[in-house]
Scaffold this motif. Structure first.
Motif, PDB file in Angstrom:
ATOM      1  N   ARG A   1       3.639  -8.996   4.030  1.00  0.00           N
ATOM      2  CA  ARG A   1       3.020 -10.442   4.507  1.00  0.00           C
ATOM      3  C   ARG A   1       3.748 -10.963   5.782  1.00  0.00           C
ATOM      4  O   ARG A   1       3.341 -11.308   6.621  1.00  0.00           O
ATOM      5  CB  ARG A   1       2.924 -11.439   3.467  1.00  0.00           C
ATOM      6  CG  ARG A   1       1.960 -11.009   2.362  1.00  0.00           C
ATOM      7  CD  ARG A   1       1.909 -12.063   1.447  1.00  0.00           C
ATOM      8  NE  ARG A   1       0.734 -11.910   0.536  1.00  0.00           N
ATOM      9  CZ  ARG A   1       0.497 -12.140  -0.753  1.00  0.00           C
ATOM     10  NH1 ARG A   1       1.709 -12.660  -1.437  1.00  0.00           N
ATOM     11  NH2 ARG A   1      -0.256 -11.816  -1.517  1.00  0.00           N
ATOM     12  N   ALA A   2       5.100 -10.798   5.729  1.00  0.00           N
ATOM     13  CA  ALA A   2       5.966 -11.460   7.003  1.00  0.00           C
ATOM     14  C   ALA A   2       6.003 -10.460   8.026  1.00  0.00           C
ATOM     15  O   ALA A   2       5.971 -11.193   9.186  1.00  0.00           O
ATOM     16  CB  ALA A   2       7.603 -11.446   6.295  1.00  0.00           C
ATOM     17  N   LEU A   3       5.757  -9.452   8.012  1.00  0.00           N
ATOM     18  CA  LEU A   3       5.403  -8.473   9.247  1.00  0.00           C
ATOM     19  C   LEU A   3       4.120  -7.879   9.457  1.00  0.00           C
ATOM     20  O   LEU A   3       3.485  -7.616  10.593  1.00  0.00           O
ATOM     21  CB  LEU A   3       6.233  -6.966   8.703  1.00  0.00           C
ATOM     22  CG  LEU A   3       7.806  -7.107   8.831  1.00  0.00           C
ATOM     23  CD1 LEU A   3       8.327  -5.772   8.482  1.00  0.00           C
ATOM     24  CD2 LEU A   3       8.402  -8.102   9.971  1.00  0.00           C
ATOM     25  N   ASP A   4       3.159  -8.752   8.474  1.00  0.00           N
ATOM     26  CA  ASP A   4       1.753  -8.475   8.910  1.00  0.00           C
ATOM     27  C   ASP A   4       1.385  -7.230   8.982  1.00  0.00           C
ATOM     28  O   ASP A   4       0.907  -6.483  10.031  1.00  0.00           O
ATOM     29  CB  ASP A   4       1.262  -9.388  10.146  1.00  0.00           C
ATOM     30  CG  ASP A   4      -0.133  -9.288  10.333  1.00  0.00           C
ATOM     31  OD1 ASP A   4      -0.995  -9.254   9.348  1.00  0.00           O
ATOM     32  OD2 ASP A   4      -0.973  -9.519  11.432  1.00  0.00           O
ATOM     33  N   CYS A   5       1.760  -6.256   8.118  1.00  0.00           N
ATOM     34  CA  CYS A   5       1.486  -4.831   7.776  1.00  0.00           C
ATOM     35  C   CYS A   5       1.163  -4.268   6.506  1.00  0.00           C
ATOM     36  O   CYS A   5       0.959  -5.324   5.639  1.00  0.00           O
ATOM     37  CB  CYS A   5       2.759  -4.329   8.362  1.00  0.00           C
ATOM     38  SG  CYS A   5       4.267  -4.225   7.189  1.00  0.00           S
ATOM     39  N   THR A   6       0.539  -3.318   6.348  1.00  0.00           N
ATOM     40  CA  THR A   6       0.431  -2.570   5.173  1.00  0.00           C
ATOM     41  C   THR A   6       1.498  -1.821   4.564  1.00  0.00           C
ATOM     42  O   THR A   6       2.471  -1.471   5.005  1.00  0.00           O
ATOM     43  CB  THR A   6      -0.813  -1.876   5.320  1.00  0.00           C
ATOM     44  OG1 THR A   6      -0.676  -0.498   5.894  1.00  0.00           O
ATOM     45  CG2 THR A   6      -2.034  -2.524   5.999  1.00  0.00           C
TER      46      THR A   6
END
Length: 78
Positions: free
Chosen positions: A62-67
């Motif tokens: 969530r913090a890095l906007d990744c999967t």
């Protein structure tokens, strides 16, 4: 134990250092965002982690906007 031996042992590589660089975020800032110590994130970043909690994995993604697939990859068998 060298990093390569750890990756070979479980076959998973953490791309945290690459994602941090791409987003211009420091490990210290990520630590503040996710509530995980810099030491524990460093262990993960350097492929020394033996396990990761789903809550930590979710918070990092969530913090890095990744999967999860962006963060972790299975290395080819040697």
């Amino acid at each position: 134990m060298p990093v390569d031996q750890d990756v070979d042992a479980h076959g998973v590589h953490c791309r945290l250092d690459e994602l941090l660089a791409d987003r211009g975020i420091t490990l210290t800032r990520l630590s503040e965002l996710v509530g995980v110590s810099v030491v524990n994130l460093s262990v993960l970043k350097n492929d020394r982690a033996k396990a990761i909690r789903f809550s930590t994995l979710t918070a990092i993604c969530r913090a890095l906007d990744c999967t999860v697939g962006d963060l972790l990859e299975v290395t080819p068998a040697r």
